[in-house]
Design a protein around this motif. Structure first.
Motif, PDB file in Angstrom:
ATOM      1  N   LEU A  32      -7.567  19.483   0.253  1.00  9.06           N
ATOM      2  CA  LEU A  32      -8.238  18.354   0.891  1.00  9.06           C
ATOM      3  C   LEU A  32      -8.739  17.321  -0.116  1.00  9.06           C
ATOM      4  CD1 LEU A  32      -9.210  17.037   3.499  1.00  9.06           C
ATOM      5  CD2 LEU A  32     -11.291  18.413   3.322  1.00  9.06           C
ATOM      6  N   ILE A  33      -9.267  17.761  -1.238  1.00  3.33           N
ATOM      7  CA  ILE A  33      -9.739  16.826  -2.269  1.00  3.33           C
ATOM      8  C   ILE A  33      -8.612  15.887  -2.685  1.00  3.33           C
ATOM      9  CG2 ILE A  33     -10.487  16.656  -4.687  1.00  3.33           C
ATOM     10  CD1 ILE A  33     -12.762  17.467  -2.875  1.00  3.33           C
ATOM     11  N   MET A  34      -7.421  16.431  -2.844  1.00  6.65           N
ATOM     12  CA  MET A  34      -6.276  15.623  -3.264  1.00  6.65           C
ATOM     13  C   MET A  34      -5.942  14.551  -2.228  1.00  6.65           C
ATOM     14  SD  MET A  34      -4.033  18.813  -4.668  1.00  6.65           S
ATOM     15  CE  MET A  34      -2.732  17.970  -5.549  1.00  6.65           C
ATOM     16  N   VAL A  35      -5.993  14.921  -0.961  1.00  6.08           N
ATOM     17  CA  VAL A  35      -5.695  13.965   0.112  1.00  6.08           C
ATOM     18  C   VAL A  35      -6.756  12.866   0.158  1.00  6.08           C
ATOM     19  CG1 VAL A  35      -5.367  13.688   2.606  1.00  6.08           C
ATOM     20  CG2 VAL A  35      -4.427  15.699   1.438  1.00  6.08           C
TER      21      VAL A  35
ATOM     22  N   MET B 265       0.847  -1.175   0.000  1.00 11.71           N
ATOM     23  CA  MET B 265       0.000   0.000   0.000  1.00 11.71           C
ATOM     24  C   MET B 265       0.896   1.243   0.000  1.00 11.71           C
ATOM     25  SD  MET B 265      -2.930   1.204   2.724  1.00 11.71           S
ATOM     26  CE  MET B 265      -3.790  -0.342   2.587  1.00 11.71           C
ATOM     27  N   ILE B 266       0.504   2.241  -0.739  1.00 14.15           N
ATOM     28  CA  ILE B 266       1.247   3.492  -0.835  1.00 14.15           C
ATOM     29  C   ILE B 266       1.041   4.294   0.443  1.00 14.15           C
ATOM     30  CG2 ILE B 266       1.426   5.687  -2.082  1.00 14.15           C
ATOM     31  CD1 ILE B 266       0.439   4.102  -4.590  1.00 14.15           C
ATOM     32  N   GLY B 267       2.141   4.765   1.010  1.00 19.50           N
ATOM     33  CA  GLY B 267       2.064   5.641   2.169  1.00 19.50           C
ATOM     34  C   GLY B 267       1.798   7.070   1.729  1.00 19.50           C
ATOM     35  N   ILE B 268       1.131   7.833   2.576  1.00 16.00           N
ATOM     36  CA  ILE B 268       0.810   9.228   2.286  1.00 16.00           C
ATOM     37  C   ILE B 268       1.347  10.080   3.432  1.00 16.00           C
ATOM     38  CG2 ILE B 268      -1.018  10.920   1.904  1.00 16.00           C
ATOM     39  CD1 ILE B 268      -2.764   8.531   0.925  1.00 16.00           C
TER      40      ILE B 268
ATOM     41  N   LEU C  65       6.422   4.770   6.811  1.00 18.47           N
ATOM     42  CA  LEU C  65       5.317   4.704   5.851  1.00 18.47           C
ATOM     43  C   LEU C  65       5.569   3.801   4.649  1.00 18.47           C
ATOM     44  CD1 LEU C  65       4.251   8.460   5.747  1.00 18.47           C
ATOM     45  CD2 LEU C  65       2.923   6.553   6.679  1.00 18.47           C
ATOM     46  N   ASP C  66       6.818   3.532   4.331  1.00 20.23           N
ATOM     47  CA  ASP C  66       7.127   2.775   3.120  1.00 20.23           C
ATOM     48  C   ASP C  66       6.910   1.283   3.334  1.00 20.23           C
ATOM     49  OD1 ASP C  66       7.947   1.911   0.657  1.00 20.23           O
ATOM     50  OD2 ASP C  66       9.895   2.906   0.713  1.00 20.23           O
ATOM     51  N   GLN C  67       5.884   0.768   2.686  1.00 19.49           N
ATOM     52  CA  GLN C  67       5.552  -0.659   2.757  1.00 19.49           C
ATOM     53  C   GLN C  67       5.983  -1.381   1.481  1.00 19.49           C
ATOM     54  OE1 GLN C  67       3.805  -1.989   5.674  1.00 19.49           O
ATOM     55  NE2 GLN C  67       4.651  -0.024   6.324  1.00 19.49           N
ATOM     56  N   GLY C  68       6.747  -0.699   0.648  1.00 16.02           N
ATOM     57  CA  GLY C  68       7.231  -1.292  -0.590  1.00 16.02           C
ATOM     58  C   GLY C  68       6.588  -0.738  -1.849  1.00 16.02           C
ATOM     59  N   ASP C  69       5.494   0.022  -1.699  1.00 16.60           N
ATOM     60  CA  ASP C  69       4.807   0.587  -2.859  1.00 16.60           C
ATOM     61  C   ASP C  69       5.099   2.069  -3.054  1.00 16.60           C
ATOM     62  OD1 ASP C  69       3.464  -1.816  -3.607  1.00 16.60           O
ATOM     63  OD2 ASP C  69       2.096  -1.508  -1.921  1.00 16.60           O
ATOM     64  N   GLY C  70       5.929   2.643  -2.200  1.00 18.01           N
ATOM     65  CA  GLY C  70       6.300   4.038  -2.311  1.00 18.01           C
ATOM     66  C   GLY C  70       5.491   4.941  -1.407  1.00 18.01           C
ATOM     67  N   ILE C  71       5.810   6.228  -1.501  1.00 21.41           N
ATOM     68  CA  ILE C  71       5.183   7.236  -0.647  1.00 21.41           C
ATOM     69  C   ILE C  71       4.823   8.441  -1.500  1.00 21.41           C
ATOM     70  CG2 ILE C  71       5.483   8.744   1.374  1.00 21.41           C
ATOM     71  CD1 ILE C  71       7.780   6.760   2.194  1.00 21.41           C
TER      72      ILE C  71
ATOM     73  N   THR D   3      -9.025  17.254   9.259  1.00 19.48           N
ATOM     74  CA  THR D   3     -10.212  17.460   8.425  1.00 19.48           C
ATOM     75  C   THR D   3     -10.500  16.219   7.585  1.00 19.48           C
ATOM     76  OG1 THR D   3      -9.717  19.817   8.372  1.00 19.48           O
ATOM     77  CG2 THR D   3     -11.321  19.000   6.774  1.00 19.48           C
ATOM     78  N   TYR D   4      -9.452  15.576   7.073  1.00 15.67           N
ATOM     79  CA  TYR D   4      -9.612  14.305   6.370  1.00 15.67           C
ATOM     80  C   TYR D   4     -10.353  13.317   7.273  1.00 15.67           C
ATOM     81  CZ  TYR D   4      -8.517   9.555   5.143  1.00 15.67           C
ATOM     82  OH  TYR D   4      -8.646   8.214   4.895  1.00 15.67           O
ATOM     83  N   CYS D   5      -9.969  13.244   8.547  1.00 13.18           N
ATOM     84  CA  CYS D   5     -10.575  12.311   9.503  1.00 13.18           C
ATOM     85  C   CYS D   5     -12.037  12.645   9.781  1.00 13.18           C
ATOM     86  CB  CYS D   5      -9.773  12.266  10.799  1.00 13.18           C
ATOM     87  SG  CYS D   5      -8.170  11.443  10.619  1.00 13.18           S
ATOM     88  N   PHE D   6     -12.455  13.884   9.505  1.00 11.38           N
ATOM     89  CA  PHE D   6     -13.865  14.265   9.603  1.00 11.38           C
ATOM     90  C   PHE D   6     -14.697  13.462   8.612  1.00 11.38           C
ATOM     91  CE2 PHE D   6     -17.437  16.978   8.306  1.00 11.38           C
ATOM     92  CZ  PHE D   6     -17.979  17.330   9.537  1.00 11.38           C
ATOM     93  N   PHE D   7     -14.116  13.150   7.449  1.00 12.46           N
ATOM     94  CA  PHE D   7     -14.804  12.429   6.386  1.00 12.46           C
ATOM     95  C   PHE D   7     -14.542  10.929   6.404  1.00 12.46           C
ATOM     96  CE2 PHE D   7     -14.274  16.743   4.751  1.00 12.46           C
ATOM     97  CZ  PHE D   7     -15.576  17.033   4.376  1.00 12.46           C
ATOM     98  N   ASN D   8     -13.417  10.514   6.971  1.00 11.69           N
ATOM     99  CA  ASN D   8     -13.025   9.103   6.908  1.00 11.69           C
ATOM    100  C   ASN D   8     -12.329   8.718   8.207  1.00 11.69           C
ATOM    101  OD1 ASN D   8     -12.137   6.547   6.195  1.00 11.69           O
ATOM    102  ND2 ASN D   8     -11.292   7.184   4.234  1.00 11.69           N
ATOM    103  N   ASP D   9     -12.819   7.668   8.859  1.00 15.52           N
ATOM    104  CA  ASP D   9     -12.227   7.210  10.112  1.00 15.52           C
ATOM    105  C   ASP D   9     -10.899   6.499   9.896  1.00 15.52           C
ATOM    106  OD1 ASP D   9     -14.344   8.202  11.582  1.00 15.52           O
ATOM    107  OD2 ASP D   9     -15.451   6.315  11.549  1.00 15.52           O
ATOM    108  N   GLU D  10     -10.695   5.943   8.713  1.00 11.91           N
ATOM    109  CA  GLU D  10      -9.457   5.215   8.422  1.00 11.91           C
ATOM    110  C   GLU D  10      -8.339   6.177   8.084  1.00 11.91           C
ATOM    111  OE1 GLU D  10      -9.185   2.001   5.602  1.00 11.91           O
ATOM    112  OE2 GLU D  10     -11.246   1.446   6.066  1.00 11.91           O
ATOM    113  N   SER D  11      -7.166   5.932   8.654  1.00 11.27           N
ATOM    114  CA  SER D  11      -6.010   6.761   8.304  1.00 11.27           C
ATOM    115  C   SER D  11      -4.720   5.937   8.337  1.00 11.27           C
ATOM    116  CB  SER D  11      -5.905   7.971   9.231  1.00 11.27           C
ATOM    117  OG  SER D  11      -5.744   7.571  10.570  1.00 11.27           O
ATOM    118  N   ASP D  12      -4.820   4.659   7.976  1.00 11.23           N
ATOM    119  CA  ASP D  12      -3.631   3.809   7.925  1.00 11.23           C
ATOM    120  C   ASP D  12      -2.634   4.363   6.909  1.00 11.23           C
ATOM    121  OD1 ASP D  12      -4.888   2.102   9.698  1.00 11.23           O
ATOM    122  OD2 ASP D  12      -5.601   0.749   8.132  1.00 11.23           O
TER     123      ASP D  12
END
Length: 142
Positions: free
Chosen positions: A95-98, A1-4, A55-61, A19-28
């Motif tokens: 925020l849209i980009m995130v 999974m790509i890290g952000i 953050l790097d799980q092998g798919d990049g960041i 603010t992202y967490c306002f819309f989505n509970d997941e933030s892995d």
């Protein structure tokens, strides 16, 4: 999974994540790093490197930064040049980009995700006019 990773001068990156967490509970694999006035760029670079290690799980960041040419962006580019991690850096984030990055990273590679987020960010920048509000009010159901 790509890290952000969201990086900024001051608390902007933290605010974007909250603010992202306002819309989505997941933030892995979504994290922030904020440069404070008292921070030394070399110390910020070390913190940035450690965050990327986490953050790097092998798919990049995918790194989102606030200002091109600012210290956070510059330190990210130095880290990118070291090629320890596969990094793509987007400056001028919103925020849209995130939100798009988090949702779309499961079915895109890092290069495609970067291009997708830039396109979505550009699409979301517009002047809202009164005619847009009137049309929305007419279509609203209460």
């Amino acid at each position: 999974m790509i890290g952000i990773l969201l990086i900024s001068h001051g608390p902007l990156a933290q605010g974007l994540k909250e603010t992202y967490c306002f819309f989505n509970d997941e933030s892995d694999l979504l994290d922030v790093l904020c440069l404070q006035e008292k921070d030394d760029p070399a110390d910020f670079h070390e913190k940035l490197s450690l965050k990327c290690d986490e953050l790097d799980q092998g798919d990049g960041i995918l790194i989102f930064c606030d200002i091109p040419g600012g210290s956070p962006a510059n330190q990210a580019q130095i880290l990118q040049a070291q090629r320890k991690h596969d990094l793509h850096i987007i400056s001028g984030c919103n925020l849209i980009m995130v939100l798009e990055a988090y949702i779309s990273r499961n079915f895109m590679d890092l290069d495609a995700l970067c291009k997708h987020c830039i396109a979505k960010g550009r699409e979301s920048i517009m002047e809202l006019q009164l005619s847009n509000v009137e049309e929305a009010d007419e279509d609203a159901e209460f």
